[in-house]
Design a protein around this motif. Structure first.
Motif, PDB file in Angstrom:
ATOM      1  N   VAL A 107     -46.540 -28.734  64.726  1.00  0.00           N
ATOM      2  CA  VAL A 107     -47.963 -29.003  64.953  1.00  0.00           C
ATOM      3  C   VAL A 107     -48.697 -27.675  65.017  1.00  0.00           C
ATOM      4  CG1 VAL A 107     -49.667 -30.081  66.449  1.00  0.00           C
ATOM      5  CG2 VAL A 107     -47.372 -31.057  66.304  1.00  0.00           C
ATOM      6  N   LYS A 108     -49.738 -27.554  64.195  1.00  0.00           N
ATOM      7  CA  LYS A 108     -50.527 -26.326  64.198  1.00  0.00           C
ATOM      8  C   LYS A 108     -51.961 -26.652  63.801  1.00  0.00           C
ATOM      9  CE  LYS A 108     -50.419 -21.513  62.595  1.00  0.00           C
ATOM     10  NZ  LYS A 108     -49.713 -20.526  61.737  1.00  0.00           N
ATOM     11  N   SER A 109     -52.905 -26.273  64.669  1.00  0.00           N
ATOM     12  CA  SER A 109     -54.335 -26.520  64.411  1.00  0.00           C
ATOM     13  C   SER A 109     -54.592 -27.990  64.079  1.00  0.00           C
ATOM     14  CB  SER A 109     -54.836 -25.614  63.282  1.00  0.00           C
ATOM     15  OG  SER A 109     -54.655 -24.257  63.616  1.00  0.00           O
ATOM     16  N   ASN A 110     -53.997 -28.879  64.880  1.00  0.00           N
ATOM     17  CA  ASN A 110     -54.181 -30.330  64.727  1.00  0.00           C
ATOM     18  C   ASN A 110     -53.735 -30.871  63.371  1.00  0.00           C
ATOM     19  OD1 ASN A 110     -55.219 -31.000  67.332  1.00  0.00           O
ATOM     20  ND2 ASN A 110     -57.172 -30.057  66.745  1.00  0.00           N
ATOM     21  N   ALA A 111     -52.812 -30.176  62.751  1.00  0.00           N
ATOM     22  CA  ALA A 111     -52.201 -30.648  61.507  1.00  0.00           C
ATOM     23  C   ALA A 111     -50.687 -30.695  61.685  1.00  0.00           C
ATOM     24  CB  ALA A 111     -52.571 -29.749  60.340  1.00  0.00           C
ATOM     25  N   LEU A 112     -50.037 -31.525  60.881  1.00  0.00           N
ATOM     26  CA  LEU A 112     -48.589 -31.663  60.940  1.00  0.00           C
ATOM     27  C   LEU A 112     -47.941 -30.997  59.733  1.00  0.00           C
ATOM     28  CD1 LEU A 112     -47.962 -35.367  62.042  1.00  0.00           C
ATOM     29  CD2 LEU A 112     -47.636 -33.301  63.408  1.00  0.00           C
ATOM     30  N   TYR A 113     -46.793 -30.400  59.976  1.00  0.00           N
ATOM     31  CA  TYR A 113     -46.007 -29.786  58.912  1.00  0.00           C
ATOM     32  C   TYR A 113     -44.559 -30.237  59.083  1.00  0.00           C
ATOM     33  CZ  TYR A 113     -49.992 -26.573  58.532  1.00  0.00           C
ATOM     34  OH  TYR A 113     -51.252 -26.048  58.385  1.00  0.00           O
ATOM     35  N   THR A 114     -43.902 -30.544  57.981  1.00  0.00           N
ATOM     36  CA  THR A 114     -42.476 -30.877  58.022  1.00  0.00           C
ATOM     37  C   THR A 114     -41.803 -30.271  56.789  1.00  0.00           C
ATOM     38  OG1 THR A 114     -40.932 -32.693  58.511  1.00  0.00           O
ATOM     39  CG2 THR A 114     -42.566 -33.096  56.778  1.00  0.00           C
ATOM     40  N   PRO A 115     -40.538 -29.869  56.905  1.00  0.00           N
ATOM     41  CA  PRO A 115     -39.884 -29.144  55.811  1.00  0.00           C
ATOM     42  C   PRO A 115     -39.758 -29.928  54.509  1.00  0.00           C
ATOM     43  CG  PRO A 115     -38.699 -28.799  57.862  1.00  0.00           C
ATOM     44  CD  PRO A 115     -39.709 -29.867  58.132  1.00  0.00           C
ATOM     45  N   ASN A 116     -39.843 -29.196  53.421  1.00  0.00           N
ATOM     46  CA  ASN A 116     -39.576 -29.724  52.089  1.00  0.00           C
ATOM     47  C   ASN A 116     -38.073 -29.976  51.962  1.00  0.00           C
ATOM     48  OD1 ASN A 116     -39.575 -30.203  49.273  1.00  0.00           O
ATOM     49  ND2 ASN A 116     -39.246 -28.032  48.874  1.00  0.00           N
ATOM     50  N   LEU A 117     -37.697 -31.140  51.445  1.00  0.00           N
ATOM     51  CA  LEU A 117     -36.288 -31.521  51.345  1.00  0.00           C
ATOM     52  C   LEU A 117     -35.813 -31.637  49.901  1.00  0.00           C
ATOM     53  CD1 LEU A 117     -36.197 -34.311  54.112  1.00  0.00           C
ATOM     54  CD2 LEU A 117     -35.757 -31.853  54.363  1.00  0.00           C
ATOM     55  N   ASP A 118     -36.430 -30.903  48.995  1.00  0.00           N
ATOM     56  CA  ASP A 118     -36.076 -31.019  47.581  1.00  0.00           C
ATOM     57  C   ASP A 118     -34.652 -30.566  47.283  1.00  0.00           C
ATOM     58  OD1 ASP A 118     -38.494 -32.088  46.931  1.00  0.00           O
ATOM     59  OD2 ASP A 118     -39.355 -30.246  46.113  1.00  0.00           O
ATOM     60  N   ILE A 131     -43.356 -41.331  60.483  1.00  0.00           N
ATOM     61  CA  ILE A 131     -44.315 -40.388  61.078  1.00  0.00           C
ATOM     62  C   ILE A 131     -45.299 -39.890  60.020  1.00  0.00           C
ATOM     63  CG2 ILE A 131     -44.598 -38.188  62.270  1.00  0.00           C
ATOM     64  CD1 ILE A 131     -43.337 -40.491  63.937  1.00  0.00           C
ATOM     65  N   ILE A 132     -44.793 -39.592  58.830  1.00  0.00           N
ATOM     66  CA  ILE A 132     -45.667 -39.157  57.732  1.00  0.00           C
ATOM     67  C   ILE A 132     -46.692 -40.245  57.418  1.00  0.00           C
ATOM     68  CG2 ILE A 132     -45.739 -38.651  55.250  1.00  0.00           C
ATOM     69  CD1 ILE A 132     -43.046 -37.182  55.623  1.00  0.00           C
ATOM     70  N   ASN A 133     -46.246 -41.497  57.380  1.00  0.00           N
ATOM     71  CA  ASN A 133     -47.161 -42.606  57.096  1.00  0.00           C
ATOM     72  C   ASN A 133     -48.173 -42.802  58.221  1.00  0.00           C
ATOM     73  OD1 ASN A 133     -45.984 -43.176  54.616  1.00  0.00           O
ATOM     74  ND2 ASN A 133     -44.524 -44.635  55.486  1.00  0.00           N
ATOM     75  N   ILE A 134     -47.752 -42.615  59.462  1.00  0.00           N
ATOM     76  CA  ILE A 134     -48.682 -42.704  60.589  1.00  0.00           C
ATOM     77  C   ILE A 134     -49.776 -41.650  60.453  1.00  0.00           C
ATOM     78  CG2 ILE A 134     -48.928 -42.257  63.075  1.00  0.00           C
ATOM     79  CD1 ILE A 134     -46.211 -43.603  63.482  1.00  0.00           C
ATOM     80  N   PRO A 162     -54.044 -34.415  58.967  1.00  0.00           N
ATOM     81  CA  PRO A 162     -53.517 -33.591  57.869  1.00  0.00           C
ATOM     82  C   PRO A 162     -52.004 -33.431  57.990  1.00  0.00           C
ATOM     83  CG  PRO A 162     -55.478 -32.591  58.825  1.00  0.00           C
ATOM     84  CD  PRO A 162     -55.111 -33.716  59.733  1.00  0.00           C
ATOM     85  N   ILE A 163     -51.301 -33.709  56.918  1.00  0.00           N
ATOM     86  CA  ILE A 163     -49.835 -33.612  56.910  1.00  0.00           C
ATOM     87  C   ILE A 163     -49.405 -32.810  55.682  1.00  0.00           C
ATOM     88  CG2 ILE A 163     -49.768 -35.950  55.914  1.00  0.00           C
ATOM     89  CD1 ILE A 163     -46.929 -34.479  58.004  1.00  0.00           C
ATOM     90  N   PHE A 164     -48.567 -31.807  55.899  1.00  0.00           N
ATOM     91  CA  PHE A 164     -48.129 -30.935  54.816  1.00  0.00           C
ATOM     92  C   PHE A 164     -46.607 -30.908  54.784  1.00  0.00           C
ATOM     93  CE2 PHE A 164     -52.211 -29.393  56.380  1.00  0.00           C
ATOM     94  CZ  PHE A 164     -52.957 -29.339  55.212  1.00  0.00           C
ATOM     95  N   ILE A 165     -46.044 -31.152  53.601  1.00  0.00           N
ATOM     96  CA  ILE A 165     -44.600 -31.041  53.387  1.00  0.00           C
ATOM     97  C   ILE A 165     -44.373 -29.769  52.602  1.00  0.00           C
ATOM     98  CG2 ILE A 165     -42.571 -32.137  52.369  1.00  0.00           C
ATOM     99  CD1 ILE A 165     -44.074 -34.831  52.666  1.00  0.00           C
ATOM    100  N   ILE A 193     -48.537 -31.329  73.601  1.00  0.00           N
ATOM    101  CA  ILE A 193     -49.607 -31.371  72.599  1.00  0.00           C
ATOM    102  C   ILE A 193     -50.149 -32.796  72.507  1.00  0.00           C
ATOM    103  CG2 ILE A 193     -50.169 -31.015  70.162  1.00  0.00           C
ATOM    104  CD1 ILE A 193     -49.548 -28.454  71.603  1.00  0.00           C
ATOM    105  N   ASP A 194     -51.481 -32.919  72.568  1.00  0.00           N
ATOM    106  CA  ASP A 194     -52.107 -34.247  72.493  1.00  0.00           C
ATOM    107  C   ASP A 194     -51.744 -34.970  71.200  1.00  0.00           C
ATOM    108  OD1 ASP A 194     -53.274 -33.953  74.972  1.00  0.00           O
ATOM    109  OD2 ASP A 194     -55.200 -33.236  74.179  1.00  0.00           O
ATOM    110  N   LEU A 195     -51.660 -34.223  70.092  1.00  0.00           N
ATOM    111  CA  LEU A 195     -51.357 -34.845  68.810  1.00  0.00           C
ATOM    112  C   LEU A 195     -49.964 -35.476  68.830  1.00  0.00           C
ATOM    113  CD1 LEU A 195     -52.230 -35.477  65.950  1.00  0.00           C
ATOM    114  CD2 LEU A 195     -51.398 -33.220  65.238  1.00  0.00           C
TER     115      LEU A 195
END
Length: 284
Positions: A192-203, A215-218, A225-228, A265-267
């Protein structure tokens, strides 16, 4: 063997309540198969369709013939009801019994095993105050052909989990050979950073967890904002918060990584609440 209550146990092999599987099964010989770990409560299997969707993807990726999922579901329901209460169901699908050697036999029938287990006794404060985690020395190999699926080859996770014995560490984070954070030994990770979500790329490696996708769908539904993306390990220390997810733990906030202490974190709380709402709807 008749499927009456007297014969029902905690292990079912190819539709029969038994504890025996052939020594020549390729799941045992080579880890040639996939598996799913599913939470259940009072006979109800949680996120069954999502787990079966990933099981299908795993079988397709390994070119394993798909067993009869309706039959597996029927046996799973019987086992959960017999087991009672809350527990964990593990489903393994292997390529089946074959001759010695790596070559895949032309004619082979997949094997499948269902086992029921007691619910893990996780401390309540893991969910409220968060968990302490560490970085593992063992890395995850990059192999795009095996990325995302939950295959039976878990030796890297076994080695990583053996790196610590202290009870105050709940999980270990694993990186790949390029230094990117991939996941925990048994979980996916979100930053969680600046009210955005990040999760690792799994390619190239890592498991595409059921809870990770939920969680991504939520986040997308709530317009969070969600970034992979590829995430360097050092980036975690610049995050506002971190949390771990899997089908059994749901969400564990990370309280401490090395010397870094993370505040609530509230998020993270918002997403946890949304997840619980989904679970209630699924159970109703």
């Amino acid at each position: 063997m008749r499927n009456n209550k007297k014969n029902i146990g905690t292990i079912c092999v190819n539709g029969i309540f038994d504890k025996k599987i052939a020594i020549t099964d390729r799941g045992f010989q080579f880890g040639d198969g996939v598996f799913e770990t599913i939470a259940f409560s009072e006979g109800e299997l949680e996120f069954w369709n999502e787990h079966m969707s990933r099981l299908k993807k795993g079988c397709k990726a390994l070119a394993i013939s798909l067993p009869d999922l309706k039959r597996i579901f029927s046996k799973a329901k019987v086992m959960c009801k017999f087991f009672g209460g809350r527990g964990v169901l593990k489903i393994i699908v292997s390529r089946g019994v074959g001759e010695r050697g790596y070559k895949i036999p032309e004619k082979i029938t997949p094997s499948w095993v269902i086992s029921a287990h007691p619910w893990p006794d996780f401390p309540n404060f893991y969910f409220d105050r968060g968990v302490n985690v560490r970085k593992c020395k063992t890395i995850i190999s990059r192999q795009s052909s095996l990325s995302r699926i939950k295959h039976l080859n878990r030796l890297e996770q076994v080695l990583a989990r053996s790196e610590w014995k202290t009870k105050n560490i709940a999980e270990g984070l694993m990186c790949d050979s390029k230094g990117y954070v991939i996941e925990g030994t048994m979980s996916n990770i979100f930053m969680v950073k600046s009210n955005a979500l990040y999760t690792p790329n799994l390619d190239f490696c890592g498991i595409e967890g059921i809870m990770r996708n939920i969680i991504i769908n939520i986040a997308r539904r709530k317009r969070i904002p969600i970034f992979i993306k590829n995430i360097r390990y050092n980036e975690l220390f610049r995050a506002d918060g971190l949390f771990l997810v899997n089908s059994l733990i749901g969400i564990w906030p990370i309280r401490q990584l090395e010397s870094k202490i993370y505040q609530a974190i509230d998020l993270t709380k918002e997403i946890t609440t949304s997840l619980e709402e989904i679970r209630i709807i699924k159970r109703s």
